[in-house]
Structures are given as structure tokens and as C-alpha cells.
Scaffold this motif. Structure first.
Motif, PDB file in Angstrom:
ATOM      1  N   PRO A 274       0.838  -1.212   0.000  1.00  0.00           N
ATOM      2  CA  PRO A 274       0.000   0.000   0.000  1.00  0.00           C
ATOM      3  C   PRO A 274       0.871   1.259   0.000  1.00  0.00           C
ATOM      4  O   PRO A 274       1.885   1.332   0.687  1.00  0.00           O
ATOM      5  CB  PRO A 274      -0.801  -0.126   1.295  1.00  0.00           C
ATOM      6  N   ARG A 321      -5.369   3.252   7.065  1.00  0.00           N
ATOM      7  CA  ARG A 321      -5.346   2.118   6.156  1.00  0.00           C
ATOM      8  C   ARG A 321      -6.753   1.814   5.676  1.00  0.00           C
ATOM      9  O   ARG A 321      -7.681   1.706   6.483  1.00  0.00           O
ATOM     10  CB  ARG A 321      -4.763   0.884   6.851  1.00  0.00           C
ATOM     11  N   SER A 322      -6.933   1.649   4.327  1.00  0.00           N
ATOM     12  CA  SER A 322      -8.258   1.361   3.774  1.00  0.00           C
ATOM     13  C   SER A 322      -8.113   0.604   2.463  1.00  0.00           C
ATOM     14  O   SER A 322      -7.573   1.142   1.491  1.00  0.00           O
ATOM     15  CB  SER A 322      -9.038   2.660   3.550  1.00  0.00           C
ATOM     16  N   ASN A 323      -8.558  -0.700   2.432  1.00  0.00           N
ATOM     17  CA  ASN A 323      -8.585  -1.511   1.203  1.00  0.00           C
ATOM     18  C   ASN A 323      -7.229  -1.510   0.480  1.00  0.00           C
ATOM     19  O   ASN A 323      -7.093  -1.037  -0.651  1.00  0.00           O
ATOM     20  CB  ASN A 323      -9.676  -1.015   0.247  1.00  0.00           C
ATOM     21  N   ASN A 324      -6.227  -2.008   1.205  1.00  0.00           N
ATOM     22  CA  ASN A 324      -4.884  -2.153   0.631  1.00  0.00           C
ATOM     23  C   ASN A 324      -4.276  -0.836   0.153  1.00  0.00           C
ATOM     24  O   ASN A 324      -3.476  -0.804  -0.782  1.00  0.00           O
ATOM     25  CB  ASN A 324      -4.890  -3.159  -0.526  1.00  0.00           C
ATOM     26  N   THR A 325      -4.711   0.243   0.760  1.00  0.00           N
ATOM     27  CA  THR A 325      -4.094   1.536   0.460  1.00  0.00           C
ATOM     28  C   THR A 325      -4.168   2.388   1.714  1.00  0.00           C
ATOM     29  O   THR A 325      -4.730   1.978   2.741  1.00  0.00           O
ATOM     30  CB  THR A 325      -4.790   2.230  -0.718  1.00  0.00           C
ATOM     31  N   ASN A 326      -3.589   3.570   1.663  1.00  0.00           N
ATOM     32  CA  ASN A 326      -3.595   4.480   2.803  1.00  0.00           C
ATOM     33  C   ASN A 326      -4.127   5.832   2.345  1.00  0.00           C
ATOM     34  O   ASN A 326      -3.683   6.354   1.317  1.00  0.00           O
ATOM     35  CB  ASN A 326      -2.186   4.635   3.379  1.00  0.00           C
TER      36      ASN A 326
END
Length: 419
Positions: A274, A321-326
Motif C-alpha cells: 500500500p 489504512r483502507s482496502n490495501n491503500t492508505n
């Protein structure tokens, strides 16, 4: 064979006590049409264990005569091994004979020749007075060992190698797909056969690790070769956007062989980690942050600040952190003009018109007080204003009355003075 030898041989074979004159009389019927009417190979050399095949050619006058194959130099001691039967093939153990009367030849075969079979043999034709015979010297070579499919698939022989005799050695080396090794092979006889054997009972060649067929897709390796030695490592790579399931694999020694520590090797789509939270472009105005950097890790907080007279819409924001991203928990970040809260109104005994205007503006059109306070303030101001107007008018009325009374009194005084 000379004429004299022919006569003497015939006399000795058929008439042991015949005279010279008798031998001469027999010459025409025996020698002339006998020995010179049968031919074949003078010598035959054959390897150990192979089948001997001898073709004897005869004169047409002997087509109906029986033919035979015997072992020995002289007729008296020549041991008949097999005899023909017209044009039929006759088989007797290792021996066979067939008479081809059309081509005027008969063929004798002997299978499984051994060195002890080396001797002088005779192609023979039965005749009434004296058999017609032709000697053939047969030499059987000693047992030899040649390349066999087993060893030819494992080792490399010397370039000059054709065969070796019994009890002889030949030095060979393992082929490239095996670990490097050189050893001796000995020619030995077992069960009537000569084979190449290794002196010591062990696995002669240990196979190296072979490049797996599954690697020939989109997997590339370094170093790139077909075979690898024990403890040798290879590095795996893939085309852009993909990654190998193992970065490296190693050739390991197994049970008398070599195997890879991992056999399932393939490329898979690359999963990127991410991304960090990036400083928003809107921050680059009059918003300042602490700590000030371009990228922030998850759960990291930044404090927002503005220039004097302004304030941020959020005091702090956090990287989440949110759904394999930041991403930032708040993305709209800006500075706004600071609005100070209004001060409490002073205790006013008497308010002028300008004072009331200021109070009305500040309390009515202020941005921060709640609506209830605004309404109460407006009502209070209106009430006070009405009260002030009434009071002013009342004062004016009273003053007018007083002035009127004073005027009346003055008039009365003037009247009394005139009187």
C-alpha cells in the motif's frame, strides 16, 4: 590341389592298399570332377557369440547329392555335424543347413560361436567313390564387450573405443547431466555373455538438478543452463508486472540423486505494498503542517497550522489504512479567517442612538452567537428602544406642560401688575 595329391588322397581314402596304376585309373572319375567342382571361403573370422554362416558353391552335376558340414581336417576324422535333405532346411541344435539347388549353393549356419569352436571345417558332398570336400578355417575371436544401451546413456566412452576383450578395462566418464566422475569398466563373462561391469557396487553416475520444464514459460533464471550441481543456487525473475513465487531455489543432494528444494516455480502478478499517505496539494497554500514531509505512514498524525488571523478547518488529521491503500481521514484541508467570539454587553444606564446602533449590529449580525441569543438580543433591544422613545416623549410632554404652566403664571403675573 595337385594331380598327384588328388590321386594319392583318393587312393588313401577309398583304397588304402590300391596300386599307383589303380590310383591313376581313378583320377578321371574322382579328382577331375570332385575337388575342383566345390568352393567356399578359405577362412572365416567371427566375433564371440555371433552366428557363423558359410555358403558353399557346387557344380551342377551334384545338385541331387546330399551335402554336409563336418569338423576336422581329414575325412576319416571329420565329424559330420549336419546333413542336408534335398531343398528342405535341416536344423540340428546350433546347426542348420539348406540346399538351394537352383543357385547350386548350400548354406551352413552355427549359432553362438565360442573360441573353443575355432577349427577347420569341411563343406562336403557325398559321392560313391570319394566325397568332394572343401576346407574352411574358422576362427572365433575371444569374448569382447561393446557399448550397451545402458552404459551409452550414462557415460562417455573414449572416441577410439570399439570393444575390449575379456578382463580388460576401459576408462569412462559420466555424461554432462550427471556429476563429474571418472571410473573403470571391466569386461566380464556372465551367463554366456560378456558385459561391461563396474568394479564396485554403487551408483556410478548421480544425476544433477535439471532445469524444470515449467521454467520455460515467463520465468527466467540466472545463471541459465540445463543442469546444476549440488548446492548451486539460481535466481528467478519474471516479466514486468509479475514476480516469481520464490526469489531463489537451490539444488540439494537427495537419496543418490539431486533435487531442487522447490519444484513448483512460476510467475504471479505482482502485488505492490500500500502506498503511503501523500501530502495533499491544497496544503501547499497557506496551510502548514507538522511534521512537514511529502509522505506519511499509516496511523501517523499531522498538526495543521495557518498564518496569523486564520485557522485550519481541522486541527489534526491522520493517515488511515483502507482496502490495501492508505488515505487521509480528512482530505479537504484549508485555512479560514479566524472569527473571535463577541464580548458581553456592558451595563448601560442610558444608551444613545449611536450606541444602540452598534449593539444592534454587533449582536444581531454577529456570526457566532446562537439563534436563540440573537432573538433575545433583538427583543431586548427593541423593548429598550421603545421604552426609550416613550420616555423621551413623556419627558417632552412634561416639559411642555411645565412650560405651559410657567407661561400661564407669567401671564397672570403680568395681568396683576397691570391692574
Amino acid at each position: 590341389m595337385s594331380l598327384c595329391s588328388c590321386i594319392m588322397e583318393t587312393c588313401r581314402v577309398r583304397r588304402p592298399h590300391c596300386s599307383t596304376m589303380g590310383a591313376v585309373l581313378l583320377w578321371g572319375s574322382l579328382c577331375l570332377t570332385g575337388v575342383w567342382s566345390l568352393s567356399g571361403p578359405n577362412e572365416v573370422t567371427i566375433p564371440y557369440g555371433e552366428t557363423l554362416s558359410v555358403v558353399c558353391r557346387y557344380h551342377t552335376d551334384y545338385s541331387t547329392h546330399s551335402k554336409y558340414w563336418c569338423k576336422g581336417e581329414e575325412r576319416q576324422s571329420c565329424n559330420v555335424l549336419i546333413t542336408s535333405d534335398n531343398s528342405q532346411m535341416v536344423i540340428n541344435g546350433r546347426f542348420s543347413i539348406v540346399d538351394n539347388q537352383e543357385s547350386h549353393t548350400f548354406t551352413v549356419t552355427t549359432s553362438g560361436m565360442r573360441p573353443k569352436d575355432s577349427d577347420t571345417y569341411q563343406c562336403g558332398i557325398y559321392r560313391f567313390f570319394s566325397d568332394t570336400m572343401f576346407p574352411v578355417k574358422v576362427t572365433v575371436l575371444p569374448g569382447v564387450c561393446k557399448k550397451t544401451s545402458r552404459w551409452a546413456s550414462l557415460v562417455d566412452f573414449p572416441t577410439s573405443f570399439t570393444y575390449i576383450k575379456e578382463n580388460e578395462d576401459v576408462e569412462v566418464s559420466c555424461q554432462n547431466r550427471f556429476e563429474s566422475r571418472t571410473f573403470q569398466l571391466k569386461c566380464r563373462q556372465e551367463y554366456d555373455e560378456f558385459q561391461l561391469y563396474q568394479d564396485h557396487v554403487q551408483i556410478p553416475c548421480i544425476e544433477r538438478c535439471r532445469r524444470l520444464t515449467s521454467w520455460r514459460g515467463n520465468v527466467t533464471i540466472y545463471p541459465e543452463q540445463d543442469y546444476y550441481d549440488p548446492e548451486e543456487e539460481v535466481t528467478l525473475t519474471c516479466s514486468p508486472g509479475y514476480e516469481p513465487n520464490y526469489s531463489k531455489i537451490k539444488c540439494m543432494r537427495g537419496n543418490n540423486t539431486n533435487i531442487w528444494n522447490e519444484t513448483e516455480v512460476f510467475c504471479r502478478q505482482k502485488i505492490y505494498p500500500p502506498k503511503k499517505c501523500r501530502r495533499l496539494t491544497s496544503w501547499r497554500g497557506n496551510v502548514t503542517v507538522y511534521p512537514e514531509q511529502d509522505y506519511y505512514d499509516p496511523e501517523e498524525e499531522v498538526t495543521l497550522m495557518c498564518s496569523p488571523g486564520y485557522e485550519p478547518n481541522y486541527s489534526k488529521i491522520k493517515c488511515m489504512r483502507s482496502n490495501n491503500t492508505n488515505i487521509w481521514n480528512m482530505t479537504e484541508v484549508f485555512c479560514r479567517q479566524k472569527i473571535y467570539p463577541p464580548t458581553s454587553p456592558p451595563y448601560i444606564k442610558e444608551l444613545t442612538e449611536s450606541s444602540w446602533r452598534k449593539v444592534l449590529v454587533s449582536w444581531t449580525f454577529g456570526l457566532m452567537p446562537p439563534m436563540a441569543i440573537k432573538l433575545m438580543t433583538i427583543l431586548t433591544i427593541v423593548t429598550v428602544r421603545i421604552f426609550s422613545i416613550i420616555r423621551t416623549r413623556y419627558k417632552s410632554t412634561q416639559e411642555a406642560v411645565v412650560m405651559s404652566e410657567r407661561s400661564s403664571q407669567q401671564e397672570m403675573t403680568n395681568v396683576y401688575s397691570e391692574i
